[in-house]
Design a protein around this motif. Structure first.
Motif, PDB file in Angstrom:
ATOM      1  N   VAL A 210       0.863  -1.179   0.000  1.00 42.06           N
ATOM      2  CA  VAL A 210       0.000   0.000   0.000  1.00 42.06           C
ATOM      3  C   VAL A 210       0.901   1.230   0.000  1.00 42.06           C
ATOM      4  N   LEU A 211       0.737   2.065  -0.997  1.00 38.66           N
ATOM      5  CA  LEU A 211       1.511   3.296  -1.121  1.00 38.66           C
ATOM      6  C   LEU A 211       0.589   4.457  -0.777  1.00 38.66           C
ATOM      7  N   VAL A 212       0.994   5.260   0.201  1.00 30.36           N
ATOM      8  CA  VAL A 212       0.163   6.381   0.655  1.00 30.36           C
ATOM      9  C   VAL A 212       0.952   7.671   0.517  1.00 30.36           C
ATOM     10  N   HIS A 213       0.329   8.635  -0.130  1.00 30.90           N
ATOM     11  CA  HIS A 213       0.911   9.979  -0.245  1.00 30.90           C
ATOM     12  C   HIS A 213      -0.139  10.954   0.249  1.00 30.90           C
ATOM     13  N   ASP A 214       0.001  11.384   1.500  1.00 26.08           N
ATOM     14  CA  ASP A 214      -0.933  12.349   2.069  1.00 26.08           C
ATOM     15  C   ASP A 214      -0.586  13.725   1.512  1.00 26.08           C
ATOM     16  N   GLU A 215      -1.511  14.672   1.666  1.00 28.73           N
ATOM     17  CA  GLU A 215      -1.356  15.979   1.032  1.00 28.73           C
ATOM     18  C   GLU A 215      -0.084  16.722   1.428  1.00 28.73           C
ATOM     19  N   GLU A 216       0.467  16.461   2.607  1.00 27.65           N
ATOM     20  CA  GLU A 216       1.667  17.176   3.036  1.00 27.65           C
ATOM     21  C   GLU A 216       2.939  16.324   2.956  1.00 27.65           C
ATOM     22  N   ASP A 217       2.809  15.066   2.581  1.00 31.15           N
ATOM     23  CA  ASP A 217       3.973  14.188   2.464  1.00 31.15           C
ATOM     24  C   ASP A 217       4.856  14.634   1.303  1.00 31.15           C
ATOM     25  N   GLU A 218       6.154  14.439   1.461  1.00 34.98           N
ATOM     26  CA  GLU A 218       7.089  14.763   0.385  1.00 34.98           C
ATOM     27  C   GLU A 218       7.286  13.591  -0.572  1.00 34.98           C
ATOM     28  N   CYS A 219       6.862  12.387  -0.169  1.00 38.63           N
ATOM     29  CA  CYS A 219       6.955  11.211  -1.024  1.00 38.63           C
ATOM     30  C   CYS A 219       5.956  10.173  -0.518  1.00 38.63           C
ATOM     31  N   PHE A 220       5.809   9.104  -1.275  1.00 38.37           N
ATOM     32  CA  PHE A 220       4.917   8.024  -0.868  1.00 38.37           C
ATOM     33  C   PHE A 220       5.520   7.241   0.283  1.00 38.37           C
ATOM     34  N   GLY A 221       4.667   6.827   1.231  1.00 37.28           N
ATOM     35  CA  GLY A 221       5.054   5.882   2.266  1.00 37.28           C
ATOM     36  C   GLY A 221       4.617   4.501   1.823  1.00 37.28           C
ATOM     37  N   LEU A 222       5.285   3.473   2.308  1.00 37.70           N
ATOM     38  CA  LEU A 222       4.999   2.096   1.918  1.00 37.70           C
ATOM     39  C   LEU A 222       4.573   1.289   3.131  1.00 37.70           C
ATOM     40  N   TRP A 223       3.415   0.630   3.021  1.00 37.29           N
ATOM     41  CA  TRP A 223       2.924  -0.282   4.052  1.00 37.29           C
ATOM     42  C   TRP A 223       2.837  -1.667   3.442  1.00 37.29           C
ATOM     43  N   MET A 224       3.232  -2.672   4.223  1.00 37.75           N
ATOM     44  CA  MET A 224       3.130  -4.070   3.802  1.00 37.75           C
ATOM     45  C   MET A 224       2.598  -4.892   4.973  1.00 37.75           C
ATOM     46  N   ILE A 225       2.045  -6.057   4.663  1.00 41.32           N
ATOM     47  CA  ILE A 225       1.500  -6.918   5.708  1.00 41.32           C
ATOM     48  C   ILE A 225       2.620  -7.763   6.307  1.00 41.32           C
ATOM     49  N   HIS A 226       2.790  -7.627   7.618  1.00 33.34           N
ATOM     50  CA  HIS A 226       3.727  -8.439   8.403  1.00 33.34           C
ATOM     51  C   HIS A 226       2.957  -8.968   9.601  1.00 33.34           C
ATOM     52  N   ASP A 227       2.960 -10.275   9.784  1.00 34.30           N
ATOM     53  CA  ASP A 227       2.254 -10.906  10.902  1.00 34.30           C
ATOM     54  C   ASP A 227       0.793 -10.463  10.968  1.00 34.30           C
ATOM     55  N   GLY A 228       0.146 -10.368   9.798  1.00 30.28           N
ATOM     56  CA  GLY A 228      -1.272 -10.038   9.739  1.00 30.28           C
ATOM     57  C   GLY A 228      -1.606  -8.564   9.897  1.00 30.28           C
ATOM     58  N   ARG A 229      -0.608  -7.706  10.007  1.00 32.73           N
ATOM     59  CA  ARG A 229      -0.840  -6.263  10.205  1.00 32.73           C
ATOM     60  C   ARG A 229      -0.157  -5.479   9.094  1.00 32.73           C
ATOM     61  N   LEU A 230      -0.823  -4.404   8.654  1.00 35.39           N
ATOM     62  CA  LEU A 230      -0.176  -3.490   7.722  1.00 35.39           C
ATOM     63  C   LEU A 230       0.739  -2.584   8.529  1.00 35.39           C
ATOM     64  N   VAL A 231       2.012  -2.621   8.221  1.00 30.70           N
ATOM     65  CA  VAL A 231       2.986  -1.798   8.938  1.00 30.70           C
ATOM     66  C   VAL A 231       3.761  -0.960   7.926  1.00 30.70           C
ATOM     67  N   GLU A 232       4.133   0.230   8.363  1.00 30.32           N
ATOM     68  CA  GLU A 232       4.919   1.087   7.482  1.00 30.32           C
ATOM     69  C   GLU A 232       6.346   0.554   7.407  1.00 30.32           C
ATOM     70  N   ILE A 233       6.861   0.488   6.192  1.00 35.56           N
ATOM     71  CA  ILE A 233       8.212   0.024   5.946  1.00 35.56           C
ATOM     72  C   ILE A 233       9.111   1.262   5.878  1.00 35.56           C
ATOM     73  N   PRO A 234      10.108   1.337   6.740  1.00 38.38           N
ATOM     74  CA  PRO A 234      10.998   2.510   6.707  1.00 38.38           C
ATOM     75  C   PRO A 234      11.705   2.611   5.353  1.00 38.38           C
ATOM     76  N   LEU A 235      11.695   3.787   4.793  1.00 35.19           N
ATOM     77  CA  LEU A 235      12.363   4.033   3.520  1.00 35.19           C
ATOM     78  C   LEU A 235      13.647   4.825   3.763  1.00 35.19           C
ATOM     79  N   PRO A 236      14.704   4.498   3.041  1.00 40.00           N
ATOM     80  CA  PRO A 236      15.942   5.254   3.202  1.00 40.00           C
ATOM     81  C   PRO A 236      15.713   6.738   2.933  1.00 40.00           C
ATOM     82  N   ARG A 237      16.397   7.567   3.711  1.00 45.27           N
ATOM     83  CA  ARG A 237      16.381   9.017   3.548  1.00 45.27           C
ATOM     84  C   ARG A 237      14.995   9.639   3.718  1.00 45.27           C
ATOM     85  N   THR A 238      14.170   8.996   4.547  1.00 44.57           N
ATOM     86  CA  THR A 238      12.866   9.580   4.899  1.00 44.57           C
ATOM     87  C   THR A 238      12.681   9.472   6.405  1.00 44.57           C
TER      88      THR A 238
END
Length: 129
Positions: A67-95
């Motif tokens: 799941v890629l989310v870009h909220d109105e004030e974000d500078e780039c897309f955030g990435l969420w993936m399912i780990h252990d049944g939960r959607l968690v944000e995946i840390p991106l380099p330089r963010t």
């Protein structure tokens, strides 16, 4: 939103449903090639509950859900993936995700997604870290 071979799982989210906490419908942007859907929200309040609903779906291949989310004030897309049944944000380099206190209460809203900031962009990370 990307998810391989999940057309059947995503189909109900492509139709209006007033019982959902969030509003709107996903549109198929992958056309069967790679399993991609998109939805646009004007404000954060319009997509509250979306991630929770997505993580509750009966995915055939939960490891393929991105799941890629870009909220109105974000500078780039955030990435969420399912780990252990939960959607968690995946840390991106330089963010980095930033949270600021409410000007009204002085508290950080626990339901706030904050904003995603590039740390390598002009100005770098804001002061106060």
């Amino acid at each position: 939103m990307l998810a391989s071979n999940e057309e059947e799982t995503m189909e109900p989210l492509t139709r209006p449903d007033d019982s959902r906490e969030w509003s709107g419908c996903f549109s198929d942007i992958g056309h069967g090639m790679f399993g991609g859907w998109a939805i646009e929200f004007v404000r954060r309040s319009r997509w509250v509950g979306l991630l929770e609903q997505l993580e509750s779906l009966p995915w055939k291949s939960p490891h393929s859900v991105q799941v890629l989310v870009h909220d109105e004030e974000d500078e780039c897309f955030g990435l969420w993936m399912i780990h252990d049944g939960r959607l968690v944000e995946i840390p991106l380099p330089r963010t980095r995700r930033a949270f600021w206190p409410s000007p009204f209460t002085g508290e950080v809203d626990p339901d706030s997604p904050g904003i995603l900031i590039r740390t390598d962009g002009p100005g770098g990370w804001p002061d106060g870290d």
